[in-house]
Design a protein around this motif. Sequence first.
Motif, mmCIF file in Angstrom:
data_model
loop_
_atom_site.group_PDB
_atom_site.id
_atom_site.type_symbol
_atom_site.label_atom_id
_atom_site.label_comp_id
_atom_site.label_asym_id
_atom_site.label_seq_id
_atom_site.Cartn_x
_atom_site.Cartn_y
_atom_site.Cartn_z
ATOM 1 N N LEU A 178 -11.620 -92.722 -37.340
ATOM 2 C CA LEU A 178 -12.491 -92.621 -38.512
ATOM 3 C C LEU A 178 -13.049 -94.016 -38.772
ATOM 4 O O LEU A 178 -12.294 -94.956 -39.026
ATOM 5 C CB LEU A 178 -11.710 -92.129 -39.737
ATOM 6 N N GLY A 179 -14.360 -94.152 -38.679
ATOM 7 C CA GLY A 179 -14.993 -95.450 -38.882
ATOM 8 C C GLY A 179 -15.612 -95.549 -40.263
ATOM 9 O O GLY A 179 -16.187 -94.580 -40.759
ATOM 10 N N THR A 180 -15.486 -96.697 -40.906
ATOM 11 C CA THR A 180 -16.126 -96.909 -42.208
ATOM 12 C C THR A 180 -16.722 -98.304 -42.295
ATOM 13 O O THR A 180 -16.217 -99.257 -41.693
ATOM 14 C CB THR A 180 -15.143 -96.755 -43.403
ATOM 15 N N THR A 181 -17.794 -98.388 -43.076
ATOM 16 C CA THR A 181 -18.404 -99.681 -43.395
ATOM 17 C C THR A 181 -19.357 -99.465 -44.560
ATOM 18 O O THR A 181 -19.366 -98.406 -45.164
ATOM 19 C CB THR A 181 -19.127 -100.283 -42.175
ATOM 20 N N GLY A 182 -20.166 -100.485 -44.883
ATOM 21 C CA GLY A 182 -21.144 -100.356 -45.954
ATOM 22 C C GLY A 182 -20.654 -100.931 -47.260
ATOM 23 O O GLY A 182 -21.392 -101.569 -47.986
ATOM 24 N N SER A 183 -19.396 -100.672 -47.569
ATOM 25 C CA SER A 183 -18.749 -101.255 -48.750
ATOM 26 C C SER A 183 -17.251 -101.142 -48.490
ATOM 27 O O SER A 183 -16.821 -100.411 -47.601
ATOM 28 C CB SER A 183 -19.150 -100.506 -50.023
ATOM 29 N N PRO A 184 -16.428 -101.850 -49.265
ATOM 30 C CA PRO A 184 -14.989 -101.774 -49.011
ATOM 31 C C PRO A 184 -14.457 -100.349 -49.228
ATOM 32 O O PRO A 184 -14.801 -99.696 -50.206
ATOM 33 C CB PRO A 184 -14.398 -102.750 -50.042
ATOM 34 N N LEU A 185 -13.624 -99.882 -48.296
ATOM 35 C CA LEU A 185 -12.990 -98.571 -48.425
ATOM 36 C C LEU A 185 -11.744 -98.724 -49.292
ATOM 37 O O LEU A 185 -10.875 -99.546 -49.012
ATOM 38 C CB LEU A 185 -12.593 -98.033 -47.048
ATOM 39 N N SER A 186 -11.654 -97.913 -50.350
ATOM 40 C CA SER A 186 -10.512 -98.035 -51.251
ATOM 41 C C SER A 186 -9.241 -97.499 -50.600
ATOM 42 O O SER A 186 -9.285 -96.656 -49.697
ATOM 43 C CB SER A 186 -10.778 -97.269 -52.550
ATOM 44 N N GLU A 187 -8.111 -97.976 -51.086
ATOM 45 C CA GLU A 187 -6.822 -97.475 -50.597
ATOM 46 C C GLU A 187 -6.712 -95.976 -50.799
ATOM 47 O O GLU A 187 -6.228 -95.248 -49.933
ATOM 48 C CB GLU A 187 -5.668 -98.167 -51.339
ATOM 49 N N ASP A 188 -7.169 -95.502 -51.978
ATOM 50 C CA ASP A 188 -7.059 -94.077 -52.292
ATOM 51 C C ASP A 188 -7.812 -93.228 -51.282
ATOM 52 O O ASP A 188 -7.316 -92.193 -50.825
ATOM 53 C CB ASP A 188 -7.608 -93.792 -53.700
ATOM 54 N N ALA A 189 -9.035 -93.651 -50.949
ATOM 55 C CA ALA A 189 -9.845 -92.867 -50.012
ATOM 56 C C ALA A 189 -9.209 -92.861 -48.622
ATOM 57 O O ALA A 189 -9.194 -91.835 -47.936
ATOM 58 C CB ALA A 189 -11.265 -93.422 -49.948
ATOM 59 N N GLN A 190 -8.651 -94.004 -48.209
ATOM 60 C CA GLN A 190 -8.019 -94.064 -46.889
ATOM 61 C C GLN A 190 -6.770 -93.185 -46.849
ATOM 62 O O GLN A 190 -6.544 -92.449 -45.884
ATOM 63 C CB GLN A 190 -7.675 -95.511 -46.522
ATOM 64 N N ARG A 191 -5.965 -93.236 -47.912
ATOM 65 C CA ARG A 191 -4.755 -92.403 -47.945
ATOM 66 C C ARG A 191 -5.123 -90.914 -47.972
ATOM 67 O O ARG A 191 -4.466 -90.097 -47.339
ATOM 68 C CB ARG A 191 -3.899 -92.757 -49.166
ATOM 69 N N GLY A 233 -17.800 -91.676 -37.886
ATOM 70 C CA GLY A 233 -18.037 -92.812 -38.783
ATOM 71 C C GLY A 233 -18.996 -92.466 -39.892
ATOM 72 O O GLY A 233 -19.878 -91.614 -39.740
ATOM 73 N N ALA A 234 -18.835 -93.125 -41.028
ATOM 74 C CA ALA A 234 -19.719 -92.940 -42.181
ATOM 75 C C ALA A 234 -19.517 -94.121 -43.128
ATOM 76 O O ALA A 234 -18.585 -94.910 -42.970
ATOM 77 C CB ALA A 234 -19.427 -91.625 -42.895
ATOM 78 N N GLY A 235 -20.385 -94.228 -44.130
ATOM 79 C CA GLY A 235 -20.198 -95.243 -45.157
ATOM 80 C C GLY A 235 -18.942 -94.952 -45.961
ATOM 81 O O GLY A 235 -18.521 -93.792 -46.099
ATOM 82 N N ALA A 236 -18.329 -95.995 -46.509
ATOM 83 C CA ALA A 236 -17.101 -95.812 -47.296
ATOM 84 C C ALA A 236 -17.328 -94.847 -48.462
ATOM 85 O O ALA A 236 -16.432 -94.076 -48.831
ATOM 86 C CB ALA A 236 -16.609 -97.159 -47.803
ATOM 87 N N ALA A 237 -18.536 -94.868 -49.033
ATOM 88 C CA ALA A 237 -18.844 -93.989 -50.168
ATOM 89 C C ALA A 237 -18.740 -92.517 -49.784
ATOM 90 O O ALA A 237 -18.404 -91.672 -50.621
ATOM 91 C CB ALA A 237 -20.240 -94.290 -50.704
ATOM 92 N N PHE A 238 -19.025 -92.192 -48.518
ATOM 93 C CA PHE A 238 -18.938 -90.798 -48.066
ATOM 94 C C PHE A 238 -17.498 -90.280 -48.207
ATOM 95 O O PHE A 238 -17.258 -89.190 -48.721
ATOM 96 C CB PHE A 238 -19.403 -90.678 -46.606
ATOM 97 N N PHE A 239 -16.534 -91.092 -47.756
ATOM 98 C CA PHE A 239 -15.134 -90.658 -47.828
ATOM 99 C C PHE A 239 -14.674 -90.549 -49.279
ATOM 100 O O PHE A 239 -13.920 -89.635 -49.631
ATOM 101 C CB PHE A 239 -14.249 -91.626 -47.030
#
Length: 665
Positions: free
Chosen positions: A395-408, A367-373
């Motif tokens: 893969l865990g994310t939080t802190g801010s919304p994870l963008s579609e691009d980063a998830q893909r 897990g990490a903040g969305a900004a990391f990914f």
Amino acid sequence: MGAPPYVPQIRRYQHWLRDKHGLAFDDYQSLWEWSVRDLEAFWQSIWDYYEMQSPTPHRQVLAQEVMPGARWFEGAQVNYARQVFRHVQPAHAAGFPAIISRNEAGEQRELSWPELRRQVASLALHLQAQGLERGDRVAAYLPNVPEAMVAFLAVASLGAVWSICAPDMGTHAVLDRFKQIDPKMLIACDGVRYGGKAFDRTQVVAELKAALPSVRHVLIRRDLGLDTAPLPAFTDWLDAIGSSGPQVDAFEPMWLPFDHPLWIVYSSGTTGLPKPIVHGHGGIVVVMLAAGGLHNDIGCSYDRNSWGERYHWYSSTGWVMWNAQLAGLLSGTTCCIYDGNPGGSKENPDWTVLWRFAADLGVTFFGAGAAFFANCMKADVDLSKLPGLKTIRVLGTTGSPLSEDAQRWGTRQFQKLGVPDIWWCNISGGTDFAGAFIGGNRELPQVPGQMQCRELGAAVEAWNEQGQPVIGEVGELVCTRPIPSMPLHFWNDEGNKRYLSSYFDMYAGVWRHGDWLKITPEGGCIIYGRSDATINRHGLRMGTSELYSAVEALPEVLDSMVVDLEFLGRESYMPLFVVLRPGVPLDDAMKAKLAGAIRTALSPRFVPDEILQVAEIPRTLSGKKQELPIKKLLLGQPLEKVVNRDAMANPHCLEWYVDFARRRA
């Protein structure tokens, strides 16, 4: 014979509900509806499923359903540390450590479960001998190292109240927090390493001690081995945890009422000092077991179904995800922690640092903040060169919304590794209740850019401007029924005034969280950033007032305003607007001075993306800065919808901001 097929934790819980209580549900939506309709049955099921213990029975699950002030499990006694120590023997017998840590220098350490227990007992007895009593506060200024976890468990075991700040925070920001709680003891480090550099913190520690007259005892962890001359009189950490023998072996954490204060965490509003939020032992334990197990799918390391589980969530000690990482110990899970910059150094940027750490250790939950990914994606990180990452299943994310691009991007990276169906556990909650309102479900479909569901026991809705729940539309995120980990109170908050104004000013008796939320017809959730003016940078929240006090202390600055344009799918952008004294230009030297003031007083994380000189800061007739209207304007909303000119002291200044918004768009 191979290992039996893995069964998701939420499926195992549903099998237990069916077999034990005859409760069967056709789909997740009906399970969730039951959990928020029958709060008592749901939270009792969590107590029973995780076999929570108490020497005295509770009279009922929920004695009074009001917000704030709900009373949970009255009569029960618990202790966070007791729940952790239940796992010492079985986890050790199975051959699993409690904590594995690594730092930037590559130093790796393992702490066994029995050694964790011994150090906690030794430290608790030391603190007790120095006069620490139940209800006293202990302030910690420590990085993300095993010692911070040991210190927390020792404090909690005695019924004292824990509070921690990260050592990347400057003296003012730390004192804004610790001064409010009158700590009796201070546990600190002499310095930290970050981004390839060593930072001496002895002077800050000396300033903290001088400004906190309530502190009677200081413990120092000498990480850098610096000259101790600037430090106040202290006991060395190694001496405090060095005891062994019959007294240490016999030590037991004390039984405490379910709602006994556990820790004080800080969440910043837009005005005044950071809010010192008090959470209770029982509420935190029961909620973190449910969220970590059922929604994040983190298992016990010595359970056959999740054998060898290794849990990593990158965090600093200044973020509530440190508390979430720590909670792995509640479940008997090996916690893998990293202390340092996840992006390498300024001279040698390297976004593979955490990935290599995870690959070496065989991490199962990463897990990490969305900004990391997002940063890894921009840096073109190639994970296929690290075959050890195949052990990761979440893969865990939080802190801010994870963008579609980063998830893909992440999904493609794991496909190249031979993991075709990596599961993203995207969550959204808050420091405020140390939990998540919205999270993951291993068994639901994944849609990039969305979170999968509202969490069990969380009666979350999106409300429109009329205060009505809406589906498929963006509204205010509210929670209409209590959750056990909601704050007991704010420290020194007479008549609950700050607590009420923080969450219940808009809807009496209904928690308003300050996020824009859309719930899809299928039950998925999308967070569209903050609906208030709090800054949310890389997962850390900070009130704008804290930044203003740093900036406006400079003699050249007359006025200032900052807005954080965190928004789904867009690059995070935080401009700082400044009004300077006549004749003072906003040149590179002045920009550097402003950035330096923020870096020193708060943290490098809160340095703005751009600094702009303006003639005036828009203010209301009562003198309040109009952060939220300007934020909405810069996010593309029309001026007439975001601001009432008649309520403004200086409506003429708006033209500059309208023009700036137009140019940005």
